[in-house]
Write an enzyme that holds these catalytic residues in place. Structure first.
Site: not given
Length: 454
Positions: A174, A389
């Protein structure tokens, strides 16, 4: 390596399956990259971000394609690391606890795997929502890889399913990036997987824009989110925790809004967050005088104008202001009270506020945010994680965080967009609480919503 996975009867139909993992490997940039030391920003390297977050994506099969998702993603990853080459390095700690990326080009961890289960079976078993009971098999924690320093900054596992669908799971450090930055990286990964020669949005480092020297730092705001730690976290008290997902459609949001004055303008984030904060406080049953906090993770990119950040900036650019109230006030006052606190907290974030946070980090040794009595909410609905995608397989059935809570902080929830088996769209929220508190939370939530709907 074969591993048997059994899903708990309490959350699924008792489905079990095997996962076979190949030997882990390091994927390095496809071309030579610069060897340099790149300091993180003062927002990046604060203590509260020194952990790793797992995300997971489930894809349906495309039987008309003979492409192998493992090879497609592995190649795209090597290509993406040419542009995002700091991810292929290792994090080092310098003087004054300053973090920097040593751009060594060593690469990121990659695991190829297969599972003898179909996506439809997981879907039927309601196993496509966090917390995923099989996560450790679909995102294997390679020994020694979970530390923050001197370890790979990304861990990727792609698992083929017997139906020819697949699961893409990733764990990221992070300190390197936030939700918006991760979305940039994943979109670039998809573009390269689909044949583009370069990301449409070039990545930008420029971490110096959110860095200040201690001598020049000026803290201009009160930052109660970084108060000295006091008390004991009412969630992390040693009691066993249980995690559960809740699905909020437009119908539930409308029911919550019936609890508010009709002329009080509010967003779905404000309405849902105020409601969950109140229900969670009731469930935890703290001393009435206990300070309870609702920390809003606010993407601050649009706040910065002097100078503005470029679209490809993928570092952490959020602040965590806290709405604060006593447990008594949250429970006894109308829901409007909690909602207005959240609205005031959000509106307090300006460019000067963000600059003040960077100054605080530089002058106070990068402190930890307050965990005690704190409910932290991160809204991921605008980061397009549900649109990642890779080509023939289309968009994921689920794409988002893989669990409730983060690292040592169970009091964290993420808002993730989701479409259920009925085709209904809404927001998934995973919550972690002690067992008894979870029972109370569910009863309170259902009771209020049922009355409001009626």
């Amino acid at each position: 390596m074969d591993h048997q996975v059994s899903l708990p009867q309490s959350t699924t139909t008792g489905l079990s399956f095997k996962v076979h993992r190949q030997q882990r490997e390091l994927v390095t940039p496809a071309k030579p990259t610069p060897r340099e030391l790149k300091p993180l920003s003062d927002i990046d390297d604060q203590q509260g971000l020194r952990f790793q977050i797992p995300v997971i994506f489930f894809y349906r099969p495309n039987l008309s394609s003979d492409l192998d998702p493992v090879q497609v993603i592995k190649k795209a990853l090597a290509d993406a690391l040419v542009y995002y080459y700091p991810f292929a390095g290792r994090l080092r700690e310098l003087s004054n606890r300053k973090l920097a990326v040593d751009c060594t080009g060593e690469g990121v961890l990659f695991i190829e795997a297969e599972a003898d289960v179909a996506l439809a079976e997981l879907e039927e078993a309601d196993a496509l929502l966090p917390p995923f009971p099989f996560l450790e098999e679909l995102l294997f924690d390679v020994e020694g890889s979970s530390d923050v320093l001197n370890t790979p900054l990304l861990l990727v596992q792609v698992t083929r399913l017997k139906c020819c669908g697949f699961i893409f799971a990733l764990r990221f450090n992070h300190t390197m990036t936030d939700g918006a930055g991760l979305s940039l990286f994943l979109k670039s990964l998809c573009e390269l997987a689909c044949g583009l020669h370069a990301p449409s949005v070039p990545p930008v480092w420029n971490r110096h824009l959110l860095t200040v020297s201690a001598s020049e730092a000026r803290v201009t705001h009160t930052h109660r989110e970084y108060d000295d730690q006091v008390g004991i976290d009412v969630v992390a008290t040693g009691h066993p925790l249980v995690s559960r997902s809740f699905f909020f459609r437009a119908e539930e949001i409308s029911a919550i809004r019936k609890l508010l004055p009709p002329d009080l303008h509010n967003t779905s984030f404000e309405a849902l967050s105020s409601f969950l904060w109140r229900c969670r406080t009731i469930a935890l049953n703290p001393d009435p005088n206990t300070e309870m906090r609702l920390t809003c993770i606010i993407n601050s990119r649009s706040k910065l104008r002097n100078p503005p950040l470029e679209p490809g900036y993928y570092g952490n650019v959020f602040v965590i202001p806290a709405a604060i109230a006593t447990a008594r006030d949250l429970i006894e006052k109308p829901l409007e009270f909690a909602l207005r606190l959240i609205q005031e907290t959000k509106s307090s974030v300006t460019e000067d506020y963000v600059r003040s946070v960077t100054a605080l980090m530089a002058t106070r040794g990068r402190p930890m945010f307050v965990a005690s009595g704190n409910y932290i909410i991160s809204d991921l609905r605008h980061f397009d994680l549900g649109k990642i995608d890779f080509g023939p397989w289309g968009k994921p059935v689920y794409g988002g965080t893989a669990k409730a809570g983060i690292a040592l902080f169970p009091g964290v929830s993420f808002y993730v967009p989701f479409k259920n088996k009925k085709g209904e769209t809404g927001t998934v929220v995973a919550i972690s609480l002690p067992v008894r508190a979870m029972e109370t939370f569910v009863a309170e939530l259902n009771g209020v919503l049922n009355v409001s709907k009626g």
